[in-house]
Structures are given as structure tokens and as C-alpha cells.
Design a protein around this motif. Structure first.
Motif, PDB file in Angstrom:
ATOM      1  N   SER A   9      46.299  -4.515  -6.914  1.00  6.97           N
ATOM      2  CA  SER A   9      46.645  -3.849  -6.006  1.00  6.97           C
ATOM      3  C   SER A   9      48.252  -4.039  -5.852  1.00  6.97           C
ATOM      4  N   VAL A  10      48.830  -2.495  -5.928  1.00  9.00           N
ATOM      5  CA  VAL A  10      50.129  -2.232  -6.333  1.00  9.00           C
ATOM      6  C   VAL A  10      50.172  -1.108  -4.720  1.00  9.00           C
ATOM      7  N   GLN A  11      51.368  -1.434  -3.477  1.00 11.92           N
ATOM      8  CA  GLN A  11      51.495  -0.942  -2.488  1.00 11.92           C
ATOM      9  C   GLN A  11      52.924  -0.830  -2.616  1.00 11.92           C
ATOM     10  N   HIS A  12      53.240   0.310  -1.856  1.00 14.68           N
ATOM     11  CA  HIS A  12      55.256   1.129  -1.892  1.00 14.68           C
ATOM     12  C   HIS A  12      55.337  -0.045  -1.394  1.00 14.68           C
ATOM     13  N   LYS A  13      56.937  -0.516  -1.040  1.00 16.27           N
ATOM     14  CA  LYS A  13      57.213  -1.226  -0.492  1.00 16.27           C
ATOM     15  C   LYS A  13      58.681  -0.451  -0.007  1.00 16.27           C
ATOM     16  N   ASP A  14      59.016   0.787  -1.086  1.00 18.62           N
ATOM     17  CA  ASP A  14      60.348   0.777  -0.151  1.00 18.62           C
ATOM     18  C   ASP A  14      61.208   2.143  -1.396  1.00 18.62           C
ATOM     19  N   THR A  15      61.896   2.937  -0.673  1.00 16.55           N
ATOM     20  CA  THR A  15      62.243   4.298  -1.209  1.00 16.55           C
ATOM     21  C   THR A  15      63.866   4.245  -1.287  1.00 16.55           C
ATOM     22  N   PHE A  16      65.057   4.405  -2.140  1.00 16.22           N
ATOM     23  CA  PHE A  16      65.763   3.943  -2.653  1.00 16.22           C
ATOM     24  C   PHE A  16      66.950   5.332  -2.639  1.00 16.22           C
ATOM     25  N   GLY A  17      65.883   6.448  -2.438  1.00 12.48           N
ATOM     26  CA  GLY A  17      66.629   7.877  -2.905  1.00 12.48           C
ATOM     27  C   GLY A  17      67.445   8.306  -3.451  1.00 12.48           C
ATOM     28  N   VAL A  18      68.133   8.959  -3.866  1.00 17.77           N
ATOM     29  CA  VAL A  18      68.853   9.428  -4.783  1.00 17.77           C
ATOM     30  C   VAL A  18      70.463   8.171  -4.770  1.00 17.77           C
ATOM     31  N   ILE A  19      70.467   7.432  -6.172  1.00 16.10           N
ATOM     32  CA  ILE A  19      71.849   6.284  -5.668  1.00 16.10           C
ATOM     33  C   ILE A  19      73.278   7.291  -6.102  1.00 16.10           C
ATOM     34  N   THR A  20      72.948   8.002  -7.282  1.00 15.51           N
ATOM     35  CA  THR A  20      74.500   8.305  -7.647  1.00 15.51           C
ATOM     36  C   THR A  20      73.967  10.030  -7.994  1.00 15.51           C
ATOM     37  N   SER A  21      74.815  10.754  -8.401  1.00 11.04           N
ATOM     38  CA  SER A  21      75.056  12.042  -8.527  1.00 11.04           C
ATOM     39  C   SER A  21      75.099  12.051 -10.046  1.00 11.04           C
ATOM     40  N   PRO A  22      74.577  12.728 -11.073  1.00  9.99           N
ATOM     41  CA  PRO A  22      75.507  12.652 -12.040  1.00  9.99           C
ATOM     42  C   PRO A  22      76.534  13.506 -12.112  1.00  9.99           C
ATOM     43  N   GLU A  23      76.570  15.162 -11.537  1.00 12.71           N
ATOM     44  CA  GLU A  23      77.660  15.452 -11.951  1.00 12.71           C
ATOM     45  C   GLU A  23      79.162  15.073 -10.957  1.00 12.71           C
ATOM     46  N   CYS A  24      79.069  14.168 -10.438  1.00 10.83           N
ATOM     47  CA  CYS A  24      80.332  13.217  -9.640  1.00 10.83           C
ATOM     48  C   CYS A  24      80.221  12.155 -10.403  1.00 10.83           C
ATOM     49  N   ASN A  25      82.014  12.034 -10.034  1.00 11.11           N
ATOM     50  CA  ASN A  25      82.297  10.696 -10.990  1.00 11.11           C
ATOM     51  C   ASN A  25      82.481   9.640  -9.853  1.00 11.11           C
ATOM     52  N   ILE A  26      83.095   8.111 -10.620  1.00 12.39           N
ATOM     53  CA  ILE A  26      82.618   7.403  -9.015  1.00 12.39           C
ATOM     54  C   ILE A  26      83.918   6.340  -9.494  1.00 12.39           C
ATOM     55  N   THR A  31      91.336  -3.404  -5.366  1.00 12.58           N
ATOM     56  CA  THR A  31      90.125  -4.473  -4.976  1.00 12.58           C
ATOM     57  C   THR A  31      89.358  -4.930  -6.019  1.00 12.58           C
ATOM     58  N   CYS A  32      89.355  -3.519  -6.348  1.00 13.52           N
ATOM     59  CA  CYS A  32      87.263  -3.419  -7.290  1.00 13.52           C
ATOM     60  C   CYS A  32      86.396  -4.391  -5.958  1.00 13.52           C
ATOM     61  N   LYS A  33      86.272  -4.538  -4.786  1.00 13.90           N
ATOM     62  CA  LYS A  33      85.612  -4.780  -3.698  1.00 13.90           C
ATOM     63  C   LYS A  33      84.866  -3.894  -3.313  1.00 13.90           C
ATOM     64  N   PHE A  34      84.979  -2.565  -3.644  1.00 19.60           N
ATOM     65  CA  PHE A  34      83.913  -1.537  -3.563  1.00 19.60           C
ATOM     66  C   PHE A  34      84.345  -0.548  -4.024  1.00 19.60           C
ATOM     67  N   ALA A  35      83.070   0.014  -4.301  1.00 18.98           N
ATOM     68  CA  ALA A  35      83.109   1.414  -4.853  1.00 18.98           C
ATOM     69  C   ALA A  35      82.649   2.307  -4.357  1.00 18.98           C
ATOM     70  N   PHE A  36      82.853   3.710  -4.117  1.00 18.48           N
ATOM     71  CA  PHE A  36      82.518   5.222  -3.833  1.00 18.48           C
ATOM     72  C   PHE A  36      81.821   5.861  -5.246  1.00 18.48           C
ATOM     73  N   ALA A  37      80.421   6.312  -4.656  1.00 12.29           N
ATOM     74  CA  ALA A  37      79.670   6.842  -5.261  1.00 12.29           C
ATOM     75  C   ALA A  37      79.054   8.201  -4.775  1.00 12.29           C
ATOM     76  N   ALA A  38      78.975   9.737  -5.236  1.00 14.40           N
ATOM     77  CA  ALA A  38      78.038  10.394  -4.538  1.00 14.40           C
ATOM     78  C   ALA A  38      76.458   9.734  -4.600  1.00 14.40           C
ATOM     79  N   ALA A  39      76.100  11.089  -3.540  1.00 18.32           N
ATOM     80  CA  ALA A  39      74.814  10.807  -3.121  1.00 18.32           C
ATOM     81  C   ALA A  39      74.176  12.606  -3.154  1.00 18.32           C
ATOM     82  N   LEU A  40      74.400  12.824  -4.413  1.00 23.13           N
ATOM     83  CA  LEU A  40      73.944  15.112  -3.083  1.00 23.13           C
ATOM     84  C   LEU A  40      75.180  15.244  -2.154  1.00 23.13           C
TER      85      LEU A  40
END
Length: 229
Positions: A9-26, A31-40
Motif C-alpha cells: 500500500s502506497v500512500q501520499h505523504k507530502d508535496t514539496f511544490g517547486v523547490i527552485t526555478s530553472p530560469e533563475c540563479n541561486i 558565511t555559506c550558511k544560507f542559500a537563496f533560490a527562486a520558486a516561481l
């Protein structure tokens, strides 16, 4: 006797949505502690140490500064303020598909300012060395130089015939006795070279701009295809 098949039995657990947009840079903080990524339309802030999303910057649905309506526009490029060990600059700049540019305080997770100048997608952003000026390039082929202290556009540079793909401030000071002087073309005009701007475009050219005269002082051709960086 027929064989029987059993399925787990396979059940849906979670939906992540868009993690990052391919047309935008990261982008990453100093400090290399945080990353910023566009998601639409949103910007996700990721903790690299914890390996998880810690915050989301969302455009106000009723942003009155948006000339094209209240609908949020897709994020197309990101720029993080230059940081040093003693810097408290927490500005994150986002360029958008509708031509707007938004200034965020990523620590307070709030929108500070919206700038308008391009009439189509913003493709590239860059700060000067002190972070007091910013340049933006767009799909409309224009380059705009902004005063980030007075929060307004200074001037527009035109010369490319296809979308601008990259802009970069050049600081030539401190590299020899003649480093602060640029000799322009056949007229041999001496131009202050302490702050100039280099741009690339899908028109296959590189252009060197004087921010003193607000004109192109050199065009470099030779590439057979589009220049992207």
C-alpha cells in the motif's frame, strides 16, 4: 492454480511544490550558511547546515507599486549584497518577469522597496564595490544604473540590440599609475576608469561603458554565438 499478486500500500505523504526555478540563479551568503533560490513567485531561504528550508519570501498580493496589477510576478534573477566580516547588509535583490526589481531584508523577511524601469524580464543584476550603485540588464536590451542610497534610477544605457545577459562593475583603481585613466577610441579622450561597467548580450557582443560619460567606450565583437556570462 493461478498465481496471486500482492502490492504494498502506497500512500501520499507530502508535496514539496517547486523547490527552485530553472530560469533563475541561486545565491549564497558570505558565511555559506544560507542559500537563496527562486520558486516561481517566491524566494526560498535554505539552511545549508540543517539541509532544510527555513523561510519563504512572498510578494504581497496587493502590492500597489506593481504597475501591471496586483498579481505577483515570477522571479528571474537574484543578487545578494556584498558582505564582509563586519557587514550588517542584509539586502537581497530580486529581478522579475514583469520588469520590476524588489529589495528585500532577508533577515527580517520583508519587502523594503520595489523599483520600476524595465518593460520586460530582468535578466541580470550587479552591485558596485561599495554597494551604493546597482546595475540591471533586461530582456528589453536596456541597462539601468540605480542609486541604492537614494533608491532611484540614475540613467539608462542603450546599445545592445538583443537581451542583456550579464553586467559587471569594473574598478580599475590601484593597478598602476595610469589605472584611473581610460583612453577612448580614436579621439583619445581620457575617461575616469575608477568605475566602469562591462555588459554581455545575446547579440554576441561585449560592451564597456563609462559611468562618467554614460556612453559605450568600446564594443568587443568576435563571438559567433550568444554570450551568456
Amino acid at each position: 492454480m493461478p498465481l496471486q499478486k500482492t502490492y504494498l500500500s502506497v500512500q501520499h505523504k507530502d508535496t514539496f511544490g517547486v523547490i527552485t526555478s530553472p530560469e533563475c540563479n541561486i545565491v549564497y551568503d558570505a558565511t555559506c550558511k544560507f542559500a537563496f533560490a527562486a520558486a516561481l513567485h517566491d524566494i526560498h531561504i535554505w539552511s545549508l547546515a540543517e539541509k532544510k528550508k527555513i523561510a519563504t519570501l512572498q510578494q504581497p498580493a496587493n502590492d500597489s507599486s506593481n504597475d501591471v496589477g496586483s498579481k505577483p510576478s515570477r522571479v528571474t534573477c537574484l543578487l545578494l549584497a556584498t558582505q564582509s566580516d563586519n557587514s550588517s547588509d542584509t539586502r537581497l535583490i530580486s529581478g522579475h518577469h514583469d520588469g520590476s526589481i524588489k529589495v528585500w531584508d532577508y533577515k527580517e523577511q520583508r519587502l523594503v522597496l520595489t523599483l520600476h524601469g524595465h518593460n520586460s524580464r530582468v535578466t541580470t543584476l550587479a552591485f558596485n564595490e561599495g554597494g551604493t550603485k546597482m546595475a540591471s540588464g533586461g530582456f528589453d536590451t536596456d541597462i539601468i544604473v540605480w542609486d541604492m542610497l537614494e533608491q532611484r534610477g540614475l540613467f539608462r544605457l542603450r546599445g545592445h540590440v538583443k537581451p542583456v545577459t550579464k553586467v559587471q562593475f569594473l574598478n580599475c583603481s590601484g593597478h598602476g599609475s595610469n589605472a584611473n585613466v581610460y583612453e577612448s577610441g580614436s579621439q583619445h579622450d581620457q575617461i575616469d576608469a575608477t568605475e566602469m561597467l562591462l555588459s554581455s548580450s545575446r547579440d554576441t557582443s561585449l560592451k564597456l561603458w563609462s559611468l562618467q560619460t554614460q556612453h559605450c567606450v568600446q564594443t568587443i565583437v568576435g563571438h559567433k554565438h550568444e554570450i551568456w556570462s
